[in-house]
Write a protein that holds these residues in place. Structure first.
Motif, PDB file in Angstrom:
ATOM      1  N   THR A  33      -0.854   4.289  -0.622  1.00 37.09           N
ATOM      2  CA  THR A  33      -1.907   5.484  -0.581  1.00 37.09           C
ATOM      3  C   THR A  33      -1.369   6.499   0.155  1.00 37.09           C
ATOM      4  O   THR A  33      -1.991   7.684   0.249  1.00 37.09           O
ATOM      5  N   HIS A  34      -0.684   6.275   1.305  1.00 38.56           N
ATOM      6  CA  HIS A  34      -0.169   7.418   2.134  1.00 38.56           C
ATOM      7  C   HIS A  34       0.880   8.254   1.671  1.00 38.56           C
ATOM      8  O   HIS A  34       1.395   9.296   2.166  1.00 38.56           O
TER       9      HIS A  34
ATOM     10  N   ASP B 156       0.667  -1.260  -0.015  1.00 42.33           N
ATOM     11  CA  ASP B 156       0.005   0.097  -0.089  1.00 42.33           C
ATOM     12  C   ASP B 156       0.680   1.160   0.040  1.00 42.33           C
ATOM     13  O   ASP B 156       1.705   1.576   0.907  1.00 42.33           O
TER      14      ASP B 156
END
Length: 103
Positions: free
Chosen positions: A71-72, A69
């Motif tokens: 997305t941050h 991930d």
């Protein structure tokens, strides 16, 4: 505009014909921390302070390739391009974006 990082901005005077560029352009200097930055007085420049993100580009590419991930770390529009163009070895079936997760 000429956009450069603060590390590059401190070396502008080493550029070939930098003084000619300084006559026709405004430098936008991106800084990562509150550092004291001094440039030659002949340079018209704007300082843009940005937050420090503890992630190197190498680590970001590794995360993308591994399907982790990110997305941050990346905006939806950047992630969309990465996935649409299969950049950095991205495999869509491991992607939080393609799996329907919100960003």
């Amino acid at each position: 505009f000429v956009v450069v990082g603060s590390d590059t901005a401190t070396r502008i005077e080493s550029w070939h014909r930098w003084n000619e560029l300084a006559k026709i352009a405004t430098f936008v200097v991106i800084t990562r921390d509150p550092e004291n930055l001094t440039l030659p007085s002949t340079i018209n420049w704007i300082r843009v302070d940005t937050p420090v993100i503890e992630c190197s580009s190498t680590d970001l590419r590794r995360r993308l390739h591994a399907g982790e991930d990110t997305t941050h770390l990346l905006s939806q529009s950047v992630l969309s391009v990465v996935h649409a163009r299969h950049l950095y070895g991205v495999n869509d079936h491991h992607s939080p974006v393609s799996a329907g997760h919100s960003i």
